[in-house]
Design an enzyme around this catalytic site. Structure first.
Site, PDB file in Angstrom:
ATOM      1  CB  CYS A 121      -8.828 -12.139  -1.775  1.00 25.44           C
ATOM      2  SG  CYS A 121      -7.836 -11.304  -0.530  1.00 25.44           S
TER       3      CYS A 121
HETATM    4  C1  BEZ Z   1     -10.129  -7.812   1.099  1.00 31.46           C
HETATM    5  O1  BEZ Z   1      -9.600  -8.642   0.369  1.00 31.46           O
HETATM    6  O2  BEZ Z   1     -10.924  -6.994   0.662  1.00 31.46           O
HETATM    7  C2  BEZ Z   1      -9.861  -7.826   2.573  1.00 31.46           C
HETATM    8  C3  BEZ Z   1      -8.763  -8.510   3.018  1.00 31.46           C
HETATM    9  C4  BEZ Z   1      -8.507  -8.538   4.361  1.00 31.46           C
HETATM   10  C5  BEZ Z   1      -9.335  -7.897   5.242  1.00 31.46           C
HETATM   11  C6  BEZ Z   1     -10.435  -7.222   4.762  1.00 31.46           C
HETATM   12  C7  BEZ Z   1     -10.695  -7.201   3.427  1.00 31.46           C
END
Ligand code: BEZ
Length: 177
Positions: A56
């Site tokens: 994200c």
């Molecule tokens: C990520 O955006 O990389 C992520 C999202 C949720 C849990 C772990 C990682």
């Protein structure tokens, strides 16, 4: 998603800067409803599992920010990034990324996400209830196009990312123009 789906009416609790507030933290609560965000506008909403998480923070949100003007050319009035995080966390996240264009929506209680049918457990990561990753083109509160990552499930072991990426959403909008 089929048929005409309206985004749910909820009230979000945001924190806005107000220099008339005394002290070292000049912010106050401001309630903003779904109507404030969606009424009379054609907007892009994307929702993700958590502020500050790697995909994200490295790809999805910064890429939407970078492509903002390209989305505007496709008739998008605003881009919203929603997460089941409180307003303090969302503001800190936006500040850390130097966000100027994409607006952050704090769905701290998860009410909007639950009513969208997108709330999933992420207890396997110690996150509690969070949003499944999706994006939506929303016109005057009505969902016109839907971009949901595959494998919607609780405690998903993977983090699918592709359908709701800004590149894919933009390509789809351009193809439909
Ligand atoms: C990520 O955006 O990389 C992520 C999202 C949720 C849990 C772990 C990682």
């Amino acid at each position: 998603m089929t048929g005409q789906k309206k985004v749910p009416f909820v009230t979000f609790l945001t924190r806005v800067r107000d220099d008339s507030v005394p002290g070292p933290n000049p912010y106050r609560w401001e309630e903003r409803t779904s109507d404030d965000y969606f009424a009379g506008k054609r907007v892009l909403l994307f929702s993700l599992p958590g502020a500050f998480t790697p995909t994200c923070s490295t790809y999805q949100l910064p890429n939407f920010e970078d492509l903002y003007e390209e989305f505007k050319k496709e008739g998008i009035d605003a881009i919203y990034c929603l997460s089941v995080n409180d307003a303090f966390v969302m503001n800190a996240w936006g500040k850390s990324l130097g966000l100027q264009k994409v607006e952050l929506i704090p769905d701290g209680s998860g009410e909007f996400t639950r009513k969208m049918g997108m709330l999933v457990a992420k207890d396997n990561l110690g996150f509690g209830m969070r949003s499944w990753r999706y994006a939506a083109l929303v016109n005057n509160g009505v969902v016109e196009q839907w971009f949901e990552e595959e494998g919607f499930s609780d405690n998903c072991e993977t983090d699918p990312y592709g359908v709701s990426s800004p590149q894919n959403v933009l390509q789809t909008l351009r193809a439909a123009a």
